[in-house]
Enzyme design. Sequence first.
Site, PDB file in Angstrom:
ATOM      1  N   ASP A 450       0.826  -1.208   0.000  1.00 39.58           N
ATOM      2  CA  ASP A 450       0.000   0.000   0.000  1.00 39.58           C
ATOM      3  C   ASP A 450       0.862   1.261   0.000  1.00 39.58           C
ATOM      4  OD1 ASP A 450      -2.337   1.490   0.125  1.00 39.58           O
ATOM      5  OD2 ASP A 450      -3.182   0.317   1.772  1.00 39.58           O
ATOM      6  N   ASP A 515     -10.894   1.706  -3.153  1.00 45.00           N
ATOM      7  CA  ASP A 515     -11.367   1.395  -1.805  1.00 45.00           C
ATOM      8  C   ASP A 515     -12.882   1.318  -1.757  1.00 45.00           C
ATOM      9  OD1 ASP A 515      -9.012   1.008  -0.582  1.00 45.00           O
ATOM     10  OD2 ASP A 515      -8.939   2.914   0.498  1.00 45.00           O
TER      11      ASP A 515
HETATM   12  C1  GLA Z   1      -5.743   1.755   2.242  1.00 44.22           C
HETATM   13  C2  GLA Z   1      -6.159   0.589   1.373  1.00 44.22           C
HETATM   14  C3  GLA Z   1      -7.212  -0.213   2.089  1.00 44.22           C
HETATM   15  C4  GLA Z   1      -6.658  -0.696   3.402  1.00 44.22           C
HETATM   16  C5  GLA Z   1      -6.170   0.475   4.243  1.00 44.22           C
HETATM   17  C6  GLA Z   1      -5.452   0.004   5.474  1.00 44.22           C
HETATM   18  O1  GLA Z   1      -6.770   2.664   2.377  1.00 44.22           O
HETATM   19  O2  GLA Z   1      -6.597   1.026   0.124  1.00 44.22           O
HETATM   20  O3  GLA Z   1      -7.641  -1.298   1.294  1.00 44.22           O
HETATM   21  O4  GLA Z   1      -5.627  -1.603   3.165  1.00 44.22           O
HETATM   22  O5  GLA Z   1      -5.285   1.295   3.502  1.00 44.22           O
HETATM   23  O6  GLA Z   1      -4.992   1.043   6.237  1.00 44.22           O
END
Ligand code: GLA
Length: 709
Positions: A450, A515
């Site tokens: 990420d 997301d």
């Molecule tokens: C980001 C990712 C999510 C999740 C969060 C965790 O927003 O896109 O899918 O993994 O971080 O903090």
Amino acid sequence: MAPSIKSFYALHSRNCSLVIDCRGNAPAILYWGSRLSEATSPDMLSLLATRQELQACQAQEALITLSPEAATGFMGSPGVQMHRSGRQWAIYAKTKSVNLVDNQLTIISQCHGAEIQLTHCLALHASTDVLTATTAITNIGSSALWLDRCDAPCIPLPMRYNKILGFTGRWANEFQQVSIDRFPGAYVRENRSGRTSHDSFPGVVVHTEDTNESSGSAYGLHLGWSGNHQLRIEEQHTGQAYAQLGELFFPGEMSLEPGEKYCSPTLYGTSTAHGFSAISESFHGYVRASLTDKRVRNKVRPVHFNTWEAVYFDLSYDRLCELADVAAEVGAERFVLDDGWFKNRKSDKAGLGDWFVDNTVFEDGLGPLIDHVKAKNMEFGLWVEPEMVNPDSDLYRAHSDWVLNADPAPLILSRNQLVLDLTRTEVQTYLFERLDALLTEYSISYLKWDMNRAVYQPNNQGGRAVGHYQTNALYTLLGRLRAAHPAVEIESCSSGGGRADFGVLEFTDRIWTSDSNDALDRLRIQKGFSMFFPAEVMGAHIGPGVCHITGRILSMETRAGVAMFGHMGIEANLLEMDDDQTETLKAGVALHKKHRQLIHSGNLVRLNTQSNENGFGIIAQDGGEALFSYTQLDSLSHSVGGRLQFIGLDSNGLYQVSIVWPQEPKSYSTSILDVINGSVISGEALTKAGIQLPIMHPASLLVFHLIRR
Ligand code: GLA
């Protein structure tokens, strides 16, 4: 022109030809389009392009060469912009050599005034028609040169390509298509976020007035780069237009010492006369043939269960084991432990940088959980965000000088975190060692990598912007880890789809698309995403009944029906689902598994739908089988449903048609749902007449399965 250089060079692929004109000082694209037969010679194309200029203009307007030069009178944006302490900026490069090997053209030119060498590489991928093109500049002088721009080769646009389809968006709503008319002046998208970005995807489609999903001419262009970029479609006063894509540098970011070379990111292009579906088909084919790593090329993509929207930071060993049990029961094949598993990480306020297992949650490390997951026949995956550090972390307390900055401005926190300077050897070493140790100690087969903030302040401690080097350092780190742990697959995530591009796909195996797990929003996001990326790299999860991002309530049928067309996953609290939901989920996962080989290898066809509909199909490479998805987004505008016209089927073939999702589509009276299953219908009828749709609820969908008899 050096004697060995021919006037024209032509590259051909299955459906396309590219002709480069090398007669002038610098090379230019003379033709890029449908494949030319032997009857057409480059001389004919050149003759047909004979121009006349208005009296008050230059007798001969400057050519749009691969790197257009201001010194030749080119009034647009020069393809290479450089200087040496304010001098030697005017480039007038002469072609020195041209090499055509295996459908790849390498053209070297030199400018003795600016003391540079330019190398343009262009290739047409034989089976997918994708053009790949780079521009490299080498400093052949004896002093340092400052490079402000070095774009990938410039693409002249046919006059009639007067529509621009751009891609914009935001967090949790990426890949929104925006269509505008080309206009005199420039359509410019610039990205300074230090990642590919949510709002300015480095891709564009330029097309004719009448191009749609299934017909018409278009160029699709994409820059494979996960850092700052600029994209420009400019219509000049002459009416000529061109597309230019390249990296964006901050002042002073890029300089070349004598002998040093910079190469632009690769520009990927498709040219078609068959609409946007053909653009997708080419790009998808290319990703499959050339970017997908051979480790995963023929591997079945396992269905994921991801813990994020199920439990967020509220992790406990028992709860995770319970979730793993149900995940396995509903058909998940990989359990991904998301954020929250490492030291001090109880919320997003602390812990990033401390890549050690949190022993307050996992007393004996991750081993017992991994054993539990594997005993359920699932692979284990782990979330990491290596480029970041929270000020509240042991790492930052020990090395506060490891972060990027824009001194004297105060450090900007975003999601409570700062960005590590990956170009520092000690940072690379620390991150590699930590990740390597985790991957060595534990049986981890997947990393969700990420990057949850933009790089607003891209300076190293010396005060120099390092955006370019930071992106390359990321690629290096990913490459080192992949080499050390070849079995581990890596997902590129950046607050959802903030780092989705062909550059990062060379080092990763899946992209977290967004997301937002809101199935309706997802349809639009996936429509934009799928212009470039195939279904098997498109992370698509079934979220909770009430979407956490939008608050929208959608049925399990709809959520599963949307997620099954990507690399499917589940990201919801399975322990809170009632039996009906769980059973439907299980059936959705089973249906995906039944057809995933087709979904992950077939050709996407994009249907021409109205604004309250979404529709697409995936057709097997041999045309023998297909799945079509149709969603009615909103309430019906008329008292009878619309008509769905299939595309891409063999019109001489006969297909057995069935509706395979939802399991039991509901209908209050007789409709097509009662008569269609098992019927054998000609491809011609399905495409020319189309199927009458039943009365459908808003936000509901149907999945059709067609098999050729
Ligand atoms: C980001 C990712 C999510 C999740 C969060 C965790 O927003 O896109 O899918 O993994 O971080 O903090």
